[in-house]
Write a protein that holds these residues in place. Structure first.
Motif, PDB file in Angstrom:
ATOM      1  N   GLU A 103      21.696   7.763   6.304  1.00 58.86           N
ATOM      2  CA  GLU A 103      21.787   9.203   6.061  1.00 58.86           C
ATOM      3  C   GLU A 103      20.764   9.364   4.862  1.00 58.86           C
ATOM      4  OE1 GLU A 103      25.884  10.852   7.381  1.00 58.86           O
ATOM      5  OE2 GLU A 103      26.040   9.308   5.876  1.00 58.86           O
ATOM      6  N   GLU A 163      17.240   9.444   5.204  1.00 57.40           N
ATOM      7  CA  GLU A 163      16.773  10.782   6.031  1.00 57.40           C
ATOM      8  C   GLU A 163      16.647  12.017   4.724  1.00 57.40           C
ATOM      9  OE1 GLU A 163      19.348  11.703   9.452  1.00 57.40           O
ATOM     10  OE2 GLU A 163      18.592   9.597  10.103  1.00 57.40           O
ATOM     11  N   LEU A 164      17.522  11.844   3.953  1.00 61.07           N
ATOM     12  CA  LEU A 164      17.713  12.962   3.263  1.00 61.07           C
ATOM     13  C   LEU A 164      17.005  13.045   1.899  1.00 61.07           C
ATOM     14  CD1 LEU A 164      21.526  13.456   2.834  1.00 61.07           C
ATOM     15  CD2 LEU A 164      20.003  15.113   3.927  1.00 61.07           C
ATOM     16  N   ALA A 193      13.697  14.750   2.167  1.00 65.44           N
ATOM     17  CA  ALA A 193      13.859  15.930   3.059  1.00 65.44           C
ATOM     18  C   ALA A 193      13.840  17.268   2.505  1.00 65.44           C
ATOM     19  CB  ALA A 193      15.250  16.031   3.736  1.00 65.44           C
ATOM     20  N   ASN A 207      14.640  20.958   1.086  1.00 65.68           N
ATOM     21  CA  ASN A 207      15.876  21.223  -0.102  1.00 65.68           C
ATOM     22  C   ASN A 207      16.883  21.837   1.072  1.00 65.68           C
ATOM     23  OD1 ASN A 207      15.081  20.181  -2.424  1.00 65.68           O
ATOM     24  ND2 ASN A 207      14.640  22.241  -3.067  1.00 65.68           N
ATOM     25  N   HIS A 208      16.594  22.841   2.170  1.00 67.79           N
ATOM     26  CA  HIS A 208      17.695  23.293   2.896  1.00 67.79           C
ATOM     27  C   HIS A 208      18.260  22.223   3.904  1.00 67.79           C
ATOM     28  CE1 HIS A 208      13.983  23.249   5.995  1.00 67.79           C
ATOM     29  NE2 HIS A 208      15.172  23.303   6.787  1.00 67.79           N
ATOM     30  N   VAL A 209      17.652  21.332   4.006  1.00 66.69           N
ATOM     31  CA  VAL A 209      18.339  20.080   4.787  1.00 66.69           C
ATOM     32  C   VAL A 209      19.173  19.609   4.067  1.00 66.69           C
ATOM     33  CG1 VAL A 209      17.926  17.871   5.846  1.00 66.69           C
ATOM     34  CG2 VAL A 209      16.313  19.887   6.455  1.00 66.69           C
ATOM     35  N   LYS A 210      18.997  19.111   2.640  1.00 64.83           N
ATOM     36  CA  LYS A 210      19.678  18.530   1.796  1.00 64.83           C
ATOM     37  C   LYS A 210      21.028  19.567   1.639  1.00 64.83           C
ATOM     38  CE  LYS A 210      16.233  16.196  -0.885  1.00 64.83           C
ATOM     39  NZ  LYS A 210      15.513  16.042  -2.030  1.00 64.83           N
ATOM     40  N   LYS A 211      20.838  20.899   1.437  1.00 62.58           N
ATOM     41  CA  LYS A 211      21.886  21.693   0.933  1.00 62.58           C
ATOM     42  C   LYS A 211      22.935  21.564   2.129  1.00 62.58           C
ATOM     43  CE  LYS A 211      22.688  26.431  -0.253  1.00 62.58           C
ATOM     44  NZ  LYS A 211      22.027  27.669  -0.850  1.00 62.58           N
ATOM     45  N   ALA A 212      22.240  21.656   3.305  1.00 63.71           N
ATOM     46  CA  ALA A 212      23.290  21.754   4.646  1.00 63.71           C
ATOM     47  C   ALA A 212      24.314  20.301   4.621  1.00 63.71           C
ATOM     48  CB  ALA A 212      22.444  22.117   5.801  1.00 63.71           C
ATOM     49  N   ALA A 213      23.472  19.410   4.369  1.00 65.15           N
ATOM     50  CA  ALA A 213      24.011  17.947   4.427  1.00 65.15           C
ATOM     51  C   ALA A 213      25.163  17.968   3.308  1.00 65.15           C
ATOM     52  CB  ALA A 213      23.122  17.028   4.349  1.00 65.15           C
TER      53      ALA A 213
END
Length: 118
Positions: free
Chosen positions: A74, A77-78, A81, A83-89
């Motif tokens: 994970e 992938e992060l 990535a 920022n919006h993907v990191k934030k969601a994760a």
């Protein structure tokens, strides 16, 4: 007043120095390299791997992600990535951590009650 040139910004550390400074093992760093999370920035004249400040910061980021509960797959992938993907994760991870925290608090209370009844 001191001015920093490009050379000052590119201070490099050996693997041993990084491990000592961050309190991690060689195998940890080698594992990050194996997963493609990190790469040495250079080698010195003795063949020792060198890491710059950005690599040190990347290791610290990886360690933070691990403490938050992310697996290396994970994290791979992060790391780069958006920022919006990191934030969601991290929002999803925070929900899990909060639930685990509530469960731990409940268990602690149950243990206290058990001890009182002994």
């Amino acid at each position: 007043m001191q001015f920093y040139g490009k050379e000052d910004m590119k201070v490099e550390h050996t693997l041993r120095e990084i491990c000592t400074r961050l309190g991690i093992t060689r195998r940890t760093v080698q594992g990050y390299e194996k997963w493609g999370l990190l790469a040495p920035t250079d080698k010195n004249k003795y063949g020792h791997l060198l890491y710059d400040q950005l690599a040190v910061e990347r290791i610290q980021t990886i360690r933070f992600y691990q403490r938050a509960g992310f697996a290396l797959k994970e994290i791979k992938e992060l790391l780069d990535a958006p920022n919006h993907v990191k934030k969601a994760a991290f929002q999803a991870r925070m929900i899990l951590l909060e639930e685990e925290h509530r469960e731990q608090e409940l268990l602690i209370q149950q243990v206290r009650t058990y001890i009182e009844n002994l």
